[in-house]
Design a protein around this motif. Structure first.
Motif, PDB file in Angstrom:
ATOM      1  N   ARG A 460       0.813  -1.118   0.036  1.00 46.05           N
ATOM      2  CA  ARG A 460      -0.137   0.123   0.010  1.00 46.05           C
ATOM      3  C   ARG A 460       0.897   1.263   0.138  1.00 46.05           C
ATOM      4  N   VAL A 462       1.157   5.268   1.799  1.00 48.51           N
ATOM      5  CA  VAL A 462       0.732   6.108   2.650  1.00 48.51           C
ATOM      6  C   VAL A 462      -0.156   7.209   1.957  1.00 48.51           C
ATOM      7  N   SER A 463      -1.516   7.484   2.812  1.00 48.55           N
ATOM      8  CA  SER A 463      -2.312   8.374   2.366  1.00 48.55           C
ATOM      9  C   SER A 463      -2.301   9.564   3.432  1.00 48.55           C
ATOM     10  N   ILE A 467      -3.084   4.532   6.238  1.00 49.75           N
ATOM     11  CA  ILE A 467      -3.156   3.164   5.253  1.00 49.75           C
ATOM     12  C   ILE A 467      -4.553   2.738   5.073  1.00 49.75           C
ATOM     13  N   LYS A 468      -4.970   2.345   3.796  1.00 42.34           N
ATOM     14  CA  LYS A 468      -6.409   1.776   3.663  1.00 42.34           C
ATOM     15  C   LYS A 468      -6.082   0.404   2.828  1.00 42.34           C
ATOM     16  N   GLU A 473      -9.626   1.838   7.168  1.00 40.75           N
ATOM     17  CA  GLU A 473      -8.486   3.044   7.247  1.00 40.75           C
ATOM     18  C   GLU A 473      -7.782   2.571   8.626  1.00 40.75           C
ATOM     19  N   TYR A 475      -4.327   3.745  11.191  1.00 45.10           N
ATOM     20  CA  TYR A 475      -3.482   5.170  11.434  1.00 45.10           C
ATOM     21  C   TYR A 475      -2.539   4.738  12.838  1.00 45.10           C
ATOM     22  N   LEU A 479       3.337   7.645  11.352  1.00 47.81           N
ATOM     23  CA  LEU A 479       3.183   7.743   9.844  1.00 47.81           C
ATOM     24  C   LEU A 479       3.278   9.423   9.556  1.00 47.81           C
ATOM     25  N   CYS A 488       4.475   1.094   0.995  1.00 45.86           N
ATOM     26  CA  CYS A 488       4.913   0.427   2.171  1.00 45.86           C
ATOM     27  C   CYS A 488       4.720  -1.054   1.987  1.00 45.86           C
ATOM     28  N   VAL A 490       2.992  -3.900   3.878  1.00 54.15           N
ATOM     29  CA  VAL A 490       2.054  -4.085   5.030  1.00 54.15           C
ATOM     30  C   VAL A 490       1.789  -5.741   5.345  1.00 54.15           C
ATOM     31  N   VAL A 502       3.423  -1.960   9.195  1.00 55.00           N
ATOM     32  CA  VAL A 502       3.646  -1.443   7.969  1.00 55.00           C
ATOM     33  C   VAL A 502       5.222  -1.146   8.148  1.00 55.00           C
ATOM     34  N   PRO A 504       7.635   0.999   5.716  1.00 56.42           N
ATOM     35  CA  PRO A 504       7.776   1.947   4.569  1.00 56.42           C
ATOM     36  C   PRO A 504       8.943   1.812   3.836  1.00 56.42           C
TER      37      PRO A 504
END
Length: 614
Positions: A460, A462-463, A467-468, A473, A475, A479, A488, A490, A502, A504
């Motif tokens: 995934r 990072v938004s 992370i979704k 979601e 968090y 992050l 990342c 996951v 996660v 990164p």
């Protein structure tokens, strides 16, 4: 042990020779049996002893070879005649006699005709020995066939077509041959003939037709080779097994299901290096938990399950892991995890469970102990009989796990039939050094990272919200140290989606993330898929797919009609505007006749009250 004496037949320098004389302590005079050449060899060139022809006659009965290539025993008197003829011909050849002189001497032997003398000489062979001169019995040869080729073809056809299934037998084949002969208007062969043809078939082929190739291979296949190891952790075999016992719910004591167990056995010491017991079907998570349990020391785990008094000292990183071809073992995640820790991953050839004999036998050993528990399902319906596992089930999951771990300890302290000592003793002896001290396997410091490296993964980025994954979601404040869009890796537990881990890009550590919405319940990925499927079915039931398609079709028709009528619609709008135009005749305020038009009341104005006289 080989006792080198004169007259002994041995194999030396790739050929068969006979010792003629002992020239010295390091030299032997020998004669090559096939050519008669005489030369010298040393005792070190002797590879093994060969049976002497004279010893064969004295100690055992000779065998003759019939036309079918089989051996049949013959009386010793016939064997002695063959030996006498062999020695006569060999002696004459050694002295350089001519063929006619040899034939002449053979004719002098009892019962020897001129034609038999020539045949005897032509059959002479030093390599075969007196066996080559044994007279074959008269009459029809063993294995010869006298029925017609058509009958043979019908018998073969009946065996190929009808000898199938567990109920296959000789009577069914005989009946089938009679039916085929009746159709072909032939006289059927005798039942004994048909039975002999069945018995002449390869027994492995017949058993394969009757009970399957697996059972046939198990009974008849030759399995050479053996896995040889020189130290612990050189080779570890891993496999799953469905426990032959039903467990119960901890609260209601109602029967639940059969648990699964994943075991890892060290081939050299036979210790259970790792295990995992779960209620879920084997998956990548089962393998990850077993790998972590195998590599790490067990004291913390034993303390967590309330068995800190149990002796379980086995751990370490194996050099090679041998597994079957299940999906979770063929996963690239397992291969990547093994590569991180320098473990070589190998697989069995498909359809060869005997290549994992150590782990298969270990699982069978523990299942044999499980069969004494209440609620056991046994290994088959036949063994279970009238026993009702659901009715007698008594152990909860925690109780069964405690029982199983204790049985593993008993196994480690019991004498192993192959090792002839307990696996625990074999393990401890393997780690003892020459000076009496004891070494230990390497310990992995970061136990969490070890487990995560073998867990299922996805990728995934990072938004802004974290992370979704799976439309949920996650968090963590950690992050904030990374930019939006950072890729990342996951890692997640399919049995619990409350947390994910996660890593990164360009980092070597994992960050634990939780639900952004803490009110969401903990759920497994299977439960999530199930609930999504149920939601979709419920929505389809309320609004059918046919209805949605009809609405889409109506919209499509509407757009197409609008496109074709765009100009007409604009004309209609324009005509409406023109109807409100003051220049339109209907809007003309000029009088229509000579009389004055009555004033109209404008109701939009505010009314004015009348003046009242005082």
């Amino acid at each position: 042990m080989i006792n080198l004496t004169v007259g002994l037949h041995v194999f030396a320098n790739g050929t068969r020779v006979k010792i003629l004389a002992m020239l010295s302590a390091g030299r032997l005079r020998v004669e090559e049996i096939s050519t008669g050449a005489i030369f010298n060899i040393t005792p070190g060139e002797v590879e093994f002893e060969l049976p002497s022809p004279d010893m064969a006659v004295a100690n055992q009965r000779l065998h003759t070879i019939d036309s079918a290539g089989r051996f049949s025993e013959c009386p010793e008197s016939i064997g002695s005649v063959a030996v006498e003829r062999f020695q006569l011909i060999a002696g004459l050849l050694d002295r350089g006699a001519l063929v006619k002189d040899i034939i002449k001497e053979l004719k002098k032997m009892p019962g020897m005709s001129p034609s038999l003398a020539y045949r005897t000489f032509n059959r002479f062979s030093r390599e075969q020995g007196p066996l080559c001169l044994v007279d074959l019995p008269r009459g029809r040869k063993l294995g010869s066939r006298s029925i017609s080729a058509t009958h043979e073809e019908l018998i073969d056809r009946a065996i190929n077509e009808s000898y199938r299934g567990i109920a296959a037998n000789q009577a069914a084949i005989i009946q089938k041959v009679h039916e085929l002969c009746l159709v072909a208007q032939l006289k059927p062969p005798a039942s004994k003939t048909i039975v002999r043809r069945i018995k002449a078939r390869n027994p492995k082929e017949l058993l394969s037709k009757k009970q399957g190739s697996k059972i046939a291979k198990q009974k008849y296949e030759v399995r050479g080779g053996k896995l040889l190891t020189s130290a612990p952790l050189e080779l570890v075999q891993i496999d799953h097994g469905l426990v032959d016992c039903i467990i119960v719910d901890a609260e209601s004591r109602a029967p639940l299901c059969r648990p699964w167990v994943t075991l890892a056995v060290d081939v050299h010491t036979r210790v259970v290096l790792g295990l995992n017991i779960t209620l879920c079907y084997p998956s990548g998570m089962s393998v990850a938990l077993c790998m972590s349990h195998m590599i790490l020391p067990k004291h913390r785990w034993l303390k967590k399950i309330g068995m800190d008094g149990c002796e379980y000292p086995f751990y370490g990183i194996p050099k090679r892991i041998h597994v079957d071809n299940a999906k979770e073992f063929r996963s690239p995640i397992l291969g990547a995890g093994c590569a991180i820790y320098g473990i070589k991953l190998t697989w069995r050839p498909p359809g060869t469970p005997h290549n994992g004999a150590h782990i298969e036998r270990l699982i069978g050993t523990f299942m044999g102990k499980v069969h004494f528990l209440p609620g056991t399902t046994m290994s088959s319906i036949v063994q279970k009989g009238d026993y009702k596992p659901d009715k007698h089930a008594a152990l909860t999951f925690v109780e069964f796990r405690e029982w199983f771990v204790r049985e593993v300890e008993i196994y480690h302290k019991s004498t192993h039939s192959e090792l002839e000592c307990p696996p625990l003793y074999k393990w401890e002896e393997a780690f003892k050094l020459s000076d009496g001290s004891v070494s230990n396997p390497l310990i992995v410091a970061d136990s969490l990272k070890l487990l995560l490296d073998f867990m299922p993964l996805t990728r995934r980025v990072v938004s802004r919200s974290g992370i979704k994954m799976n439309n949920v979601e996650y968090y963590s404040p950690a992050l904030k140290n990374f930019n939006n869009g950072t890729p990342c890796v996951v890692r997640y537990d399919p049995l619990s989606l409350r947390h994910i881990w996660v890593r990164p890009a360009n980092t070597d550590h994992y960050i634990e993330l939780s639900y952004s919405d803490m009110s969401l319940p903990d759920i497994s990925i299977e439960e999530m898929k199930f609930l999504r499927k149920k939601l979709q079915e419920r929505s389809n039931k309320r609004i059918s797919q046919t209805e949605v398609l009809e609405l889409k079709k109506t919209n499509k028709t509407l757009v197409a009609a609008a496109e074709s009528k765009t100009r007409r619609v604009r004309a209609m709008v324009e005509r409406t505007k023109l109807r409100r135009d003051k220049s339109h005749p209907l809007h003309d305020k000029a009088p229509r006749d000579t009389q004055a038009e009555k004033p109209r009341i404008d109701y939009s104005l505010k009314p004015v009250p009348f003046k009242v006289e005082e």
